[in-house]
Structure formats: structure tokens, C-alpha cells
Design an enzyme around this catalytic site. Structure first.
Site, short mmCIF file in Angstrom:
data_model
loop_
_atom_site.label_atom_id
_atom_site.label_comp_id
_atom_site.label_asym_id
_atom_site.label_seq_id
_atom_site.Cartn_x
_atom_site.Cartn_y
_atom_site.Cartn_z
N HIS B 142 0.84 -1.20 0.00
CA HIS B 142 0.00 0.00 0.00
C HIS B 142 0.88 1.26 0.00
O HIS B 142 0.64 2.20 -0.76
CB HIS B 142 -0.92 -0.02 1.24
CG HIS B 142 -1.61 1.27 1.53
ND1 HIS B 142 -2.91 1.53 1.15
CD2 HIS B 142 -1.19 2.39 2.17
CE1 HIS B 142 -3.23 2.75 1.53
NE2 HIS B 142 -2.22 3.29 2.16
N GLU B 143 1.92 1.25 0.82
CA GLU B 143 2.81 2.42 0.89
C GLU B 143 3.60 2.58 -0.41
O GLU B 143 3.81 3.71 -0.87
CB GLU B 143 3.77 2.30 2.08
CG GLU B 143 3.09 2.25 3.45
CD GLU B 143 2.18 3.45 3.72
OE1 GLU B 143 2.39 4.51 3.11
OE2 GLU B 143 1.24 3.31 4.52
N HIS B 146 1.63 4.34 -2.91
CA HIS B 146 1.68 5.80 -2.73
C HIS B 146 2.89 6.40 -3.46
O HIS B 146 2.80 7.44 -4.09
CB HIS B 146 1.79 6.16 -1.25
CG HIS B 146 0.48 6.19 -0.53
ND1 HIS B 146 -0.61 6.89 -1.02
CD2 HIS B 146 0.07 5.63 0.64
CE1 HIS B 146 -1.62 6.74 -0.17
NE2 HIS B 146 -1.24 5.98 0.83
N GLU B 213 -5.99 7.26 -1.09
CA GLU B 213 -5.88 6.11 -0.18
C GLU B 213 -6.56 4.88 -0.78
O GLU B 213 -6.04 3.77 -0.74
CB GLU B 213 -6.50 6.42 1.18
CG GLU B 213 -5.69 7.37 2.05
CD GLU B 213 -4.29 6.83 2.37
OE1 GLU B 213 -4.12 5.61 2.54
OE2 GLU B 213 -3.37 7.66 2.43
#
Lengths: 179, 294
Positions: B142-143, B146, B213
Site C-alpha cells: 500500500h505504501e 503511494h 488512499e
């Protein structure tokens, strides 16, 4: 108005018919197999309750599609455990809830449960008669729950039947006397 | 196919971002018109504002590391963590970011950096001890999403407008003193408009952030191929595990009479101000993604 009345006259138990089309999809698409085991749980009561129970027994005895057994748990709930195809089981459970409601025992119905198997794991679909909603319950051996499986099932069934959206109300029923 | 979906930039987010910038630009043009009406040179101010924003951006990763107390760690110190990052960056086609650790029991993670090369992924020790390998992989994916989507840059750019509006608001305030009455009135209008601009951009930045997100959740989940793992780590982190009750329905029924159900929740307002979407909603979307993979 007509529609509303008709819906009311169906009784709270008729919502479980949604399972008939759902269980096939669960089986073919997601490999979540119905085990042919289901049950309805009723709180024992006084008054004419025993007569109603005999009436229920008489009906179940004549039913050729579904076999049954009756058990009582330590909380004082009667469990009528059924063994049969989804269609017949749902029909039987609906008949039983109809009888209970007619005799004024609708408040005594706790839940009906349907046992599924997913890759060797037990998965129950619980139908709560008070909220008129389904929710998943996947017990593990150590009195904990398989939340991942529950959330997966939730996301599959939520648009198909009325599902309890508030996970805070997904109360477990431990040691269901079905197996 | 999954990797391809991961590599593709999301067209929806670009569109939304462009729309946001367009609305903000319109607000700015209105604001500058007012300034021009007052008749004061605003160019130096814009330069100062822009300079500060660029400076902030250039040293942002150092600021973030310093303010969170995260320390960049080597492969020898945290081999398991590095191994997870290595596996993921190869599949994502990203250069390996720096890996940092924060010593706190609070489970959390973040990514920062101006570009791919200066990117940092940081996790807390609490996160590492709480999650199993696959869940940790989900969070790191997930990071990395980003970083891949350059969310840091997007949010900084969006902030430029709100920052400049903020400076102008101050400027309008100071401009009110020692001037004629008419100019003071104009300055008040300028302040009001700057305040509105700032507030609208504030909400928009938060909306963009929430949207990014979701994108990072989806991209991260596609990278690991296991959306349910990220969902389960989100549940663990948010403490939602406790929300699914362990108490037996029959016991609850016995004391049903004492139950009080809260009728209303003032959720909507707090959602508007939040930079992250509600965890329930993120988990719901992840599990839907999971369901489509089966």
C-alpha cells in the site's frame, strides 16, 4: 400500500428463501458448499409451547425430504436440526416459524442457522429473526473466529440477501449442536 | 494482468485532480482580481509563497523523518523487512526506497519522498510485531503504491494553493492597518475571500487524499494479489477485531432489555475533514476486490 401489506403478510421467516438462489452461487462460484445441515433455535417456553412442539414433531415426522433431530442446549434453547437439501430445509424452517408465529411464540425464535463448508472450515450463515438479517459466523476450534472468512462471505452475500451491516451485532453462537 | 493494472496510472484520479486545480484556479483568479482592485503589488508576495512551498517540498522527506523519529535501517538490522520490500519493488518496477523504522508500539506506516529515488518507506516496530508476514507485505505494498502514484507530489502541489491563500490572508490582515477606510473595507473582503479559498482548498485536499488512499489500497492489493491480507491488517491496526463480538447471542438475548442503541451519529462532518477514508469502507472495498479474484 398493497405491496406493503403483502410484504407484511409474508411473515418474518420468509426472508430465508433468499438462500435458495444464493447457495447455488456460493457453491459453484466460490466453492462454499452447503452441508445439507441447518437448524432453528427456539427458546423453551411455558403455556401451550409443548403442544406446539408436538405439532412441529408431527409435521417433521411426515416430511420425507428432510430428517431431523431435537436437542436442548445449556441455555435452555431447543435446537431442531435438519438434514436435507437447501430448498426443502428452507421450506420446513419457514413452516415451523409460521406455526410458532401463529401460536404467539415468534419472540422465542432465536435464529436459524445454515452450515456451509469452505476448504474444510465450518461456516455458518445465521439468520436473526429479530433484526431479520443474515450474518456470517466462522468459528475456529479455540473459540475464536475466522474474521477473514466472515468478511469475505459478507462481501459476497451482502447484495443478495438482507445482511447485518453492523459487525458489532455479529454475535456468535458457540457450540451449535449440529455436528 | 495484475501487474499491468498496477503499472497503469489511474485516469480517474488525474481527472479529479485536474478538476480540483481548475476550481482552485478560478477561486484564485477571483481573489487576484480583488487584490488588483485594491491596487497593491502582490507579485513579491506570490514569489515568497512559492519559494516557501518549494523549499518545503525539497526538504520534505527530511522533515518527515525528523518529525516522526523514523530511522533509516540497513538490511543487516531488519532483514525480514528488507526482504519484503525487495520482493515488492521488483514486481512493481520501482527503484528500492529507503527503509525506515520507528520505535513505537503504535502500529503504523507511511511513505514519503519527492520522487522514486528519494522515497522512504517507514513502519513502526508495533506494526511488525502485530502483523504476520503476508499482512505486513500488504501494508508495505500500500505504501509503495503511494510512492508509485507520486501521491506526495500530488498532495504538495494541491497544498501550494492553500498555502498561498493562507499567506495572502495574513497579508490582507496586515494591509488593513494604516490605510484609508475604503482600502480597509477592500482588505476585509480580501480576507473573507482568502479564507473561503483556503477552506475550500482544505476540503479538496482532504478529498483528494482520501481518494488516493483507496487507489493505494487497490494498487497495493493487486501487487500482492491478496486484498484480504491488507483488509485483515487494517482491521488489526484499527482495532476493529474487537468490534466483531465474541459474546454468545444467547447471553446477549438474556439481557436484551438493558440495551440502548445510539440513534444518531455525527459521522458525516468528521468524514469531510478526514484525510483517510473510514476503515470499514476501505475493508469493504478490499473484500469486494478479493471476491472478484475467486
Amino acid at each position: 400500500m398493497i405491496l406493503k401489506r403483502r410484504k407484511d403478510s409474508r411473515g418474518s421467516g420468509s426472508y430465508i428463501f433468499g438462500l435458495v438462489s444464493l447457495y447455488i452461487e456460493l457453491s459453484t462460484r466460490y466453492n462454499i458448499q452447503f452441508t445439507n445441515k441447518s437448524a432453528i433455535s427456539i427458546k423453551e417456553s411455558t403455556g401451550s409451547f409443548n403442544e406446539v412442539l408436538s405439532e412441529i414433531r408431527a409435521i417433521l415426522d411426515t416430511d420425507n425430504d428432510v430428517s431431523y433431530s431435537m436437542k436442548k442446549d445449556r441455555y435452555g434453547y431447543i435446537w431442531i436440526v435438519l438434514d436435507g437439501e437447501m430448498e426443502s430445509s428452507v421450506a420446513v424452517i419457514h413452516t415451523l416459524t409460521d406455526i410458532l408465529e401463529e401460536q404467539g411464540f415468534s419472540q422465542q425464535i432465536l435464529a436459524s442457522v445454515f452450515l456451509f463448508n469452505y476448504r474444510g472450515k465450518n461456516l455458518y450463515l445465521l439468520y436473526n429473526y429479530k433484526s431479520k438479517r443474515f450474518y456470517p459466523f466462522a468459528p475456529l476450534s479455540d473459540r475464536s473466529r475466522d474474521h477473514e472468512l466472515e468478511m469475505l462471505v459478507y462481501s459476497i452475500i451482502k447484495n443478495r440477501v438482507d445482511v447485518e451491516k453492523d459487525t458489532g451485532k455479529w454475535y456468535p453462537i458457540w457450540d451449535i449442536p449440529m455436528l | 494482468m495484475q501487474i499491468k493494472a498496477w503499472k497503469r496510472r489511474d485516469p480517474g484520479i488525474t481527472l479529479r485532480l485536474a478538476l480540483c486545480f481548475f476550481i482552485l484556479s478560478m477561486l484564485y483568479i477571483a481573489f487576484l482580481t480583488i487584490l488588483a482592485y485594491i491596487g497593491v503589488g502582490f507579485i513579491p508576495l506570490v514569489f515568497i509563497g512559492a519559494f516557501l512551498v518549494i523549499l518545503q517540498f525539497l526538504i520534505s522527506d527530511k522533515i518527515v523523518l525528523w518529525s516522526t523519529g523514523a530511522r533509516v535501517v540497513s538490511e543487516y538490522e531488519y532483514p525480514r523487512l528488507h526482504a519484503i520490500v525487495d520482493r515488492l519493488v521488483i514486481r512493481a518496477g520501482l527503484p528500492k526506497p529507503k527503509v525506515a523504522v520507528m520505535h513505537t508500539s503504535v502500529p503504523n506506516a507511511f511513505a514519503t519522498g519527492k520522487g522514486y529515488k528519494s522515497a522512504v518507506v517507514a513502519v513502526t516496530t508495533g506494526l511488525m510485531s502485530m502483523l504476520d508476514e503476508e499482512e505486513l507485505e500488504g501494508v508495505i505494498a500500500h505504501e509503495l503504491a503511494h510512492i508509485k502514484n507520486r501521491d506526495m507530489l500530488a498532495i504538495t502541489l494541491a497544498s501550494v494553493f492553500s498555502t498561498v491563500a493562507w499567506y495572502m490572508m495574513h497579508w490582507g490582515w496586515y494591509g488593513m492597518y494604516g490605510r484609508s477606510r475604503d482600502q480597509a473595507n477592500a482588505a476585509i473582503i480580501a480576507i473573507i475571500i482568502a479564507a473561503i479559498t483556503w477552506f475550500v482548498s482544505f476540503l479538496l485536499i482532504r478529498a483528494i487524499s482520501r481518494y488516493r488512499e483507496y487507489i493505494a489500497d487497490r494498487d497495493g492489493a493487486l501487487l500482492t494479489g491478496k486484498p484480504s491480507k491488507l483488509a485483515s491488517s487494517l482491521r488489526k491496526i484499527s482495532g476493529m477485531m474487537n468490534r466483531i463480538p465474541e459474546r454468545d447471542l444467547r447471553e446477549v438475548e438474556a439481557m436484551n432489555a438493558f440495551f440502548i442503541i445510539p440513534a444518531l451519529s455525527g459521522d458525516t462532518l468528521s468524514r469531510l475533514f478526514s484525510t483517510h477514508p473510514p476503515v470499514q469502507e476501505r475493508i469493504r472495498r478490499l473484500m469486494e476486490l478479493e471476491a472478484t479474484m475467486h
